[in-house]
Motif scaffolding. Structure first.
Motif, PDB file in Angstrom:
ATOM      1  N   TRP A   1     -49.921  80.530 109.048  1.00 18.18           N
ATOM      2  CA  TRP A   1     -50.256  81.662 108.181  1.00 18.18           C
ATOM      3  C   TRP A   1     -49.103  82.053 107.256  1.00 18.18           C
ATOM      4  O   TRP A   1     -49.303  82.760 106.263  1.00 18.18           O
ATOM      5  N   LYS A   2     -47.892  81.550 107.563  1.00 15.66           N
ATOM      6  CA  LYS A   2     -46.743  81.890 106.734  1.00 15.66           C
ATOM      7  C   LYS A   2     -46.651  81.030 105.467  1.00 15.66           C
ATOM      8  O   LYS A   2     -45.979  81.433 104.510  1.00 15.66           O
ATOM      9  N   TYR A   3     -47.289  79.856 105.468  1.00 15.79           N
ATOM     10  CA  TYR A   3     -47.140  78.992 104.295  1.00 15.79           C
ATOM     11  C   TYR A   3     -48.446  78.427 103.755  1.00 15.79           C
ATOM     12  O   TYR A   3     -48.538  78.124 102.554  1.00 15.79           O
ATOM     13  N   GLN A   4     -49.481  78.294 104.594  1.00 18.52           N
ATOM     14  CA  GLN A   4     -50.709  77.659 104.123  1.00 18.52           C
ATOM     15  C   GLN A   4     -51.419  78.418 103.004  1.00 18.52           C
ATOM     16  O   GLN A   4     -51.962  77.790 102.083  1.00 18.52           O
ATOM     17  N   PRO A   5     -51.441  79.768 103.003  1.00 17.79           N
ATOM     18  CA  PRO A   5     -52.043  80.455 101.846  1.00 17.79           C
ATOM     19  C   PRO A   5     -51.367  80.079 100.525  1.00 17.79           C
ATOM     20  O   PRO A   5     -52.038  79.956  99.495  1.00 17.79           O
TER      21      PRO A   5
ATOM     22  N   LEU B   1     -45.281  78.081  85.035  1.00 17.89           N
ATOM     23  CA  LEU B   1     -44.292  77.072  85.406  1.00 17.89           C
ATOM     24  C   LEU B   1     -43.306  77.623  86.431  1.00 17.89           C
ATOM     25  O   LEU B   1     -42.978  76.948  87.423  1.00 17.89           O
ATOM     26  N   SER B   2     -42.843  78.857  86.220  1.00 14.46           N
ATOM     27  CA  SER B   2     -41.901  79.459  87.164  1.00 14.46           C
ATOM     28  C   SER B   2     -42.560  79.679  88.517  1.00 14.46           C
ATOM     29  O   SER B   2     -41.957  79.433  89.570  1.00 14.46           O
ATOM     30  N   GLY B   3     -43.812  80.144  88.508  1.00 16.00           N
ATOM     31  CA  GLY B   3     -44.522  80.352  89.777  1.00 16.00           C
ATOM     32  C   GLY B   3     -44.765  79.061  90.522  1.00 16.00           C
ATOM     33  O   GLY B   3     -44.611  78.992  91.747  1.00 16.00           O
ATOM     34  N   TYR B   4     -45.131  78.003  89.787  1.00 21.44           N
ATOM     35  CA  TYR B   4     -45.380  76.715  90.434  1.00 21.44           C
ATOM     36  C   TYR B   4     -44.093  76.124  90.992  1.00 21.44           C
ATOM     37  O   TYR B   4     -44.100  75.490  92.058  1.00 21.44           O
ATOM     38  N   LEU B   5     -42.989  76.353  90.293  1.00 20.35           N
ATOM     39  CA  LEU B   5     -41.693  75.902  90.803  1.00 20.35           C
ATOM     40  C   LEU B   5     -41.362  76.604  92.113  1.00 20.35           C
ATOM     41  O   LEU B   5     -40.890  75.974  93.071  1.00 20.35           O
ATOM     42  N   ALA B   6     -41.618  77.907  92.185  1.00 23.98           N
ATOM     43  CA  ALA B   6     -41.357  78.658  93.416  1.00 23.98           C
ATOM     44  C   ALA B   6     -42.233  78.151  94.559  1.00 23.98           C
ATOM     45  O   ALA B   6     -41.759  77.972  95.689  1.00 23.98           O
ATOM     46  N   LEU B   7     -43.510  77.911  94.282  1.00 27.92           N
ATOM     47  CA  LEU B   7     -44.422  77.447  95.327  1.00 27.92           C
ATOM     48  C   LEU B   7     -44.011  76.079  95.862  1.00 27.92           C
ATOM     49  O   LEU B   7     -44.004  75.850  97.080  1.00 27.92           O
ATOM     50  N   ASN B   8     -43.666  75.162  94.969  1.00 29.97           N
ATOM     51  CA  ASN B   8     -43.309  73.808  95.390  1.00 29.97           C
ATOM     52  C   ASN B   8     -41.900  73.715  95.942  1.00 29.97           C
ATOM     53  O   ASN B   8     -41.540  72.692  96.519  1.00 29.97           O
ATOM     54  N   GLY B   9     -41.103  74.745  95.741  1.00 27.98           N
ATOM     55  CA  GLY B   9     -39.763  74.753  96.308  1.00 27.98           C
ATOM     56  C   GLY B   9     -39.690  75.449  97.649  1.00 27.98           C
ATOM     57  O   GLY B   9     -39.126  74.922  98.615  1.00 27.98           O
TER      58      GLY B   9
ATOM     59  N   LEU C   1     -52.898  78.231  97.201  1.00 25.52           N
ATOM     60  CA  LEU C   1     -52.651  78.844  95.893  1.00 25.52           C
ATOM     61  C   LEU C   1     -52.065  77.827  94.923  1.00 25.52           C
ATOM     62  O   LEU C   1     -52.404  77.821  93.727  1.00 25.52           O
ATOM     63  N   SER C   2     -51.210  76.941  95.416  1.00 25.35           N
ATOM     64  CA  SER C   2     -50.572  75.953  94.542  1.00 25.35           C
ATOM     65  C   SER C   2     -51.576  74.958  93.971  1.00 25.35           C
ATOM     66  O   SER C   2     -51.339  74.380  92.903  1.00 25.35           O
ATOM     67  N   ILE C   3     -52.706  74.747  94.663  1.00 26.64           N
ATOM     68  CA  ILE C   3     -53.733  73.839  94.152  1.00 26.64           C
ATOM     69  C   ILE C   3     -54.296  74.376  92.838  1.00 26.64           C
ATOM     70  O   ILE C   3     -54.407  73.654  91.844  1.00 26.64           O
ATOM     71  N   PHE C   4     -54.645  75.651  92.817  1.00 25.94           N
ATOM     72  CA  PHE C   4     -55.164  76.261  91.587  1.00 25.94           C
ATOM     73  C   PHE C   4     -54.051  76.415  90.552  1.00 25.94           C
ATOM     74  O   PHE C   4     -54.283  76.290  89.352  1.00 25.94           O
TER      75      PHE C   4
ATOM     76  N   ALA D   1     -48.711  66.710  91.978  1.00 32.20           N
ATOM     77  CA  ALA D   1     -48.490  66.927  93.415  1.00 32.20           C
ATOM     78  C   ALA D   1     -49.749  67.425  94.106  1.00 32.20           C
ATOM     79  O   ALA D   1     -49.931  67.217  95.311  1.00 32.20           O
ATOM     80  N   VAL D   2     -50.635  68.068  93.324  1.00 28.47           N
ATOM     81  CA  VAL D   2     -51.868  68.585  93.912  1.00 28.47           C
ATOM     82  C   VAL D   2     -52.750  67.455  94.434  1.00 28.47           C
ATOM     83  O   VAL D   2     -53.569  67.663  95.336  1.00 28.47           O
ATOM     84  N   MET D   3     -52.580  66.239  93.901  1.00 25.39           N
ATOM     85  CA  MET D   3     -53.386  65.116  94.367  1.00 25.39           C
ATOM     86  C   MET D   3     -52.984  64.654  95.759  1.00 25.39           C
ATOM     87  O   MET D   3     -53.702  63.871  96.389  1.00 25.39           O
ATOM     88  N   LEU D   4     -51.826  65.118  96.249  1.00 24.95           N
ATOM     89  CA  LEU D   4     -51.462  64.911  97.647  1.00 24.95           C
ATOM     90  C   LEU D   4     -51.810  66.145  98.479  1.00 24.95           C
ATOM     91  O   LEU D   4     -52.263  66.032  99.621  1.00 24.95           O
ATOM     92  N   ILE D   5     -51.583  67.321  97.895  1.00 27.22           N
ATOM     93  CA  ILE D   5     -51.827  68.569  98.623  1.00 27.22           C
ATOM     94  C   ILE D   5     -53.309  68.739  98.940  1.00 27.22           C
ATOM     95  O   ILE D   5     -53.676  69.139 100.049  1.00 27.22           O
TER      96      ILE D   5
END
Length: 414
Positions: free
Chosen positions: A179-183, A152-160, A187-190, A81-85
């Motif tokens: 500012w509520k979601y872009q940070p 995995l749990s953190g990435y699931l939270a970010l993408n959800g 973070l999800s890229i890394f 998904a990072v290849m779209l983000i």
């Protein structure tokens, strides 16, 4: 000043469920098929829960099989998904902005499958409490497996949660507050890179398994993920373009195709580099590679699988690289399925099983998944497909409605 929306959380959820269930006869058959496969998978898992992992084809020598093979592969699909983000938010690509939420929906479905594969591989859900920090015997930070659970749990939270906030804002006819979601987007890229690298470290950290003791394993995980994952996302885009009225710009297919070709070529170069290392300077540490590619002591069950995988890898890469149809959907679907299948085999059975053969004591055995093991795996795959459908179908309605009501927005999400 933005006024409070008249609709609340209940209306949002009920509308999403209604949009998810809406559809013609073919869609109803599709949903029914998924539910039937899931039900059969639950039955098979009930058998495994009662009798234990002895109902699978795994053994004391080969203790990871179909479950962990699929887990490893779908971690890569989730990371893709990072290849779209990345182009959407870092390079401000408006074409990817319009569809980035769809890619994140695919990532959530893949992550759900990953967590379910871990659950079924542990034998029973009772053991899962050890995976909960502060409750079970989590062994963090010494255990690499606990790091994998956290990422995995953190990435699931970010993408959800991030797409949920954006869609909830669009549902209430307002722009999401950056500012509520872009940070969390950045973070999800890394985090996407972390989930695959940590998964690679799980294997690299086992010194008794020379087949995995390879510094290229982590980079190869990323290269294969950034080829197979976008191929899956492309298949979803083609299905949306063919079956719905949601506009998918042709430029998206051109850009995804470039990403896939670059990643697939890097993956093949690394694969051939590994083959040279294993067979040019052949030692006893190369026996696992010999078992995989040519067979060992009469055991050659994986040989046709791995050579089929390499052929499909090469075929899919060439189809994407030399496309005479200029992104014809049917042509791209064939190319995507070829590459996806090739990497699924090579990164699944072709990576996991040879790591155990021969054993540290020199034992050579074959692994064949049992029928119940296959049914459980199909049940997990059907669950992931249902989750992806459940997330994407209402998202398309919300995005399309918002675009129609706000034509001043050149691209949704831009």
């Amino acid at each position: 000043m933005t006024t409070e929306p008249k609709k609340g959380h209940v209306a949002f959820v009920s509308d999403c469920i209604r949009w998810f269930l809406a559809g013609g006869l073919v869609f109803k058959i599709y949903l029914a098929t998924l539910l039937i496969v899931m039900g059969v998978g639950v039955y098979a898992y009930g058998r495994q829960f009662q009798e234990g992992l002895m109902i699978t084809g795994m053994s004391d020598i080969i203790s990871w099989g179909l479950y962990i093979s699929n887990f490893t592969f779908f971690v890569g699909v989730a990371a893709a998904a990072v290849m779209l983000i990345l182009p959407a938010y870092v390079y401000k690509d408006k074409d990817f902005h319009a569809v980035v939420i769809i890619g994140e929906g695919v990532a959530v479905g893949a992550l759900v499958m990953c967590l379910l594969f871990i659950t079924v591989d542990m034998g029973g859900p009772i053991k899962l409490w050890h995976m909960i920090p502060g409750i079970g015997l989590f062994n963090w930070p010494s255990s690499i497996l606990t790091w994998d659970v956290l990422v995995l749990s953190g990435y699931l939270a970010l993408n959800g949660l991030v797409p949920l906030y954006i869609l909830y804002s669009y549902y209430h006819e307002r722009e999401p507050v950056g500012w509520k979601y872009q940070p969390f987007v950045f973070l999800s890229i890394f985090w996407a890179i972390a989930i695959h690298m940590v998964t690679a470290f799980l294997y690299q950290g086992l010194p008794a398994r020379p087949f995995w003791d390879n510094p290229l394993l982590g980079p190869r995980f990323l290269a294969s993920a950034f080829a197979a994952g976008p191929a899956v996302i492309m298949m979803v885009f083609i299905a949306i373009k063919e079956k719905t009225n949601f506009p998918i710009d042709t430029n998206i297919f051109f850009k995804l195709k470039r990403i896939i070709v670059v990643a697939a070529v890097i993956n093949l170069v690394m694969l051939f580099s590994e083959l040279f290392k294993e067979f040019y300077t052949f030692t006893h540490h190369s026996l696992a590679a010999q078992y995989l590619y040519f067979g060992l002591e009469g055991h050659d069950s994986l040989v046709p699988w791995i050579w089929t995988a390499i052929a499909l890898n090469v075929l899919g890469t060439l189809l994407f690289a030399f496309d005479p149809t200029k992104c014809n959907p049917r042509y791209l679907m064939v190319a995507a399925i070829s590459l996806f299948t090739g990497i699924w085999i090579e990164k699944g059975f072709g990576l996991i099983i040879p790591g155990f053969v021969p054993s540290p004591m020199g034992e050579v055995v074959d692994y064949t998944p049992s029928s119940l093991e296959i049914l459980i795996t199909l049940g997990v795959l059907a669950t992931g497909m249902l989750v992806v459908t459940l997330l994407i179908k209402p998202a398309l309605v919300i995005l399309l409605r918002y675009t129609e009501r706000h034509p001043e927005q050149e691209k949704v999400g831009s």
